[in-house]
Enzyme design. Structure first.
Site, PDB file in Angstrom:
ATOM      1  N   HIS A 261       0.833  -1.218   0.143  1.00  0.00           N
ATOM      2  CA  HIS A 261       0.032   0.018  -0.046  1.00  0.00           C
ATOM      3  C   HIS A 261       0.886   1.218   0.005  1.00  0.00           C
ATOM      4  O   HIS A 261       0.405   2.404  -0.279  1.00  0.00           O
ATOM      5  CB  HIS A 261      -0.872   0.141   1.150  1.00  0.00           C
ATOM      6  CG  HIS A 261      -2.233   0.449   0.911  1.00  0.00           C
ATOM      7  ND1 HIS A 261      -2.560   1.644  -0.147  1.00  0.00           N
ATOM      8  CD2 HIS A 261      -3.578   0.168   1.353  1.00  0.00           C
ATOM      9  CE1 HIS A 261      -3.805   1.643  -0.128  1.00  0.00           C
ATOM     10  NE2 HIS A 261      -4.420   1.032   0.883  1.00  0.00           N
TER      11      HIS A 261
ATOM     12  N   ASP B 121      -2.113   2.107  -4.864  1.00  0.00           N
ATOM     13  CA  ASP B 121      -3.069   2.400  -4.441  1.00  0.00           C
ATOM     14  C   ASP B 121      -4.349   1.522  -4.545  1.00  0.00           C
ATOM     15  O   ASP B 121      -4.144   0.661  -5.590  1.00  0.00           O
ATOM     16  CB  ASP B 121      -3.691   3.647  -5.285  1.00  0.00           C
ATOM     17  CG  ASP B 121      -2.733   4.930  -4.907  1.00  0.00           C
ATOM     18  OD1 ASP B 121      -2.146   4.976  -3.732  1.00  0.00           O
ATOM     19  OD2 ASP B 121      -2.738   5.866  -5.900  1.00  0.00           O
TER      20      ASP B 121
END
Length: 440
Positions: A412, A416
């Site tokens: 992450h 995204d």
């Protein structure tokens, strides 16, 4: 008669230390030149150490699971003539230190576990002289239930690096404080110890009150370190999507019927590899490796797909290089070749490192949903769950379709959620309309 000392050789690529994972000789054995004496593991592969001379083994330089520095004395052999006496004198302290418990963890693999070759089953280590009675392998600390163990920050950090639970370490310091010497003693009991479940003379295991303590060494240690490092350093998130693979299975069956004999039979894996190759063209950030120390995310034009594979020695990741230049049959043949090399322990170092994105599957045991761990330093891993027939609604009618879930994890920090979802949806599109896999 003289003594010849065999040192731990320099295996290249900046390797400073290796782990002893198997001894093939013991004190008193007669060896010949080029006979394999031991197996050692680097951060990526298992290497056999041969004898440079013929003679009789006098002493071994360490125990299974012990880390030895490059240049340290590995084994002493009595030979005809003078031997390399100067080397023996220079390394007398080294050999003594090698026989002591290891105090530093083996370096964590830099590429994948889990980029490491499988390890042959270790043989029983040579008998060692018994010392004074000591604490059992899993010593109940002298503290009340629920009481936190006392230890300095440096000791706690070292215990974390070694994977040791301080709750089970005996503290010999004031008020039961755990010291570095206590960690050394605990590691020594884990690497050796009298008796055990493995049978007479087997120092790999020890039992206490019906419990078996199994030292984590060799490949299992590499896997443990790699998984812990990946989960600790990467903020994972997992995205799951179901895919209708009815048409894909129909196409695969037709291809195998028509081309199976001359080109080999296809599984779903090479077709999924093709879908991944096509999808990363639109999402190049998925085919990348993130250096979180330099804060650089390197995107690759070549697609080197790691295929997580289970072997008797543990989990490894052979790499199909330049998958973008292969058709499904070429990918299938390369996967089969690498799997066989990994199974018999013949995979080369370069075949077990350098992947840019990984596919993992448990086959028929794939379950409904998994949460794959990213193959650090990559940023994405695609997990395959099992295929099942389920009733589905299509055009207002209930029909039986072949369904399969993809469980994919992403880093992450650089991926995204929206892009991850779009990436998986693109893979889904290729698999649900498989003719597009062959359209450039």
């Amino acid at each position: 008669m003289g003594v010849h000392v065999i040192k731990m050789p320099d295996l290249g690529e900046g390797i400073a230390e290796v782990e002893v994972v198997a001894w093939h000789v013991k004190p008193g054995d007669v060896v010949v030149e080029d006979q394999v004496l031991a197996d050692v593991m680097t951060d990526k592969a298992t290497v056999e150490i041969p004898s440079a001379v013929a003679g009789t083994v006098i002493e071994l330089g360490g125990q299974l699971g012990q880390a030895l520095a490059v240049g340290a004395a590995l084994i002493l052999i009595e030979v005809e003539g003078e031997g390399n006496q100067s080397a023996v004198k220079q390394n007398s302290r080294t050999m003594a230190a090698a026989a002591a418990p290891v105090v530093a963890p083996v370096a964590v693999a830099a590429a994948a576990v889990v980029e490491a070759a499988p390890v042959a089953a270790p043989v029983a280590p040579a008998p060692v002289a018994k010392s004074a009675p000591a604490k059992s392998l899993v010593t109940q600390a002298s503290r009340a239930a629920g009481e936190k163990p006392l230890a300095a920050p440096a000791v706690r950090q070292r215990a974390w690096d070694l994977g040791i639970e301080l709750q089970f370490v005996f503290g010999s310091g004031p008020a039961g404080r755990i010291t570095h010497a206590d960690l050394d003693d605990y590691v020594a009991r884990g690497a050796g110890g009298a008796g055990g479940a493995g049978g007479a003379g087997d120092n790999r295991y020890a039992t206490l009150d019906g419990e078996t303590a199994v030292p984590v060494i060799g490949m299992r240690r590499k896997i443990a370190q790699k998984m812990q490092d990946a989960k600790r350093r990467i903020p994972h998130f997992t995205y799951v999507e179901e895919i209708d693979v009815t048409e894909l299975e129909a196409l695969r069956t037709q291809l195998n019927t028509r081309y199976g004999k001359e080109r080999g039979r296809l599984t779903i894996l090479p077709l999924l590899m093709r879908a991944v190759v096509l999808s990363v063209r639109s999402f190049p950030q998925m085919n990348a490796r993130f250096d979180d120390e330099a804060n650089i995310n390197t995107l690759y034009s070549a697609v080197h797909i790691g295929i997580a594979a289970q072997t008797d020695a543990g989990l490894i990741v052979p790499v199909v290089r330049n998958a973008e230049a292969r058709d499904p049959w070429s990918s299938a043949a390369e996967v089969a070749r690498l799997a066989e090399a990994a199974r018999v322990g013949k995979a080369l170092r370069e075949e077990l490192s350098g992947s840019t994105i990984t596919i993992t599957s448990l086959g028929a045991l794939g379950g409904i949903v998994t949460t794959p761990i990213i193959n650090h330093p990559e940023v994405a891993i695609v997990g395959v769950n099992r295929m099942v027939e389920r009733p589905m609604v299509r055009d207002g009618a209930i029909v039986i379709r072949k369904m399969m879930n993809l469980s994919s994890s992403f880093d992450h920090r650089v991926v995204d959620g929206m892009h991850a979802a779009q990436f998986v949806q693109m893979i889904r599109g290729y698999l649900e309309c498989p003719a597009t896999l062959f359209v450039e």
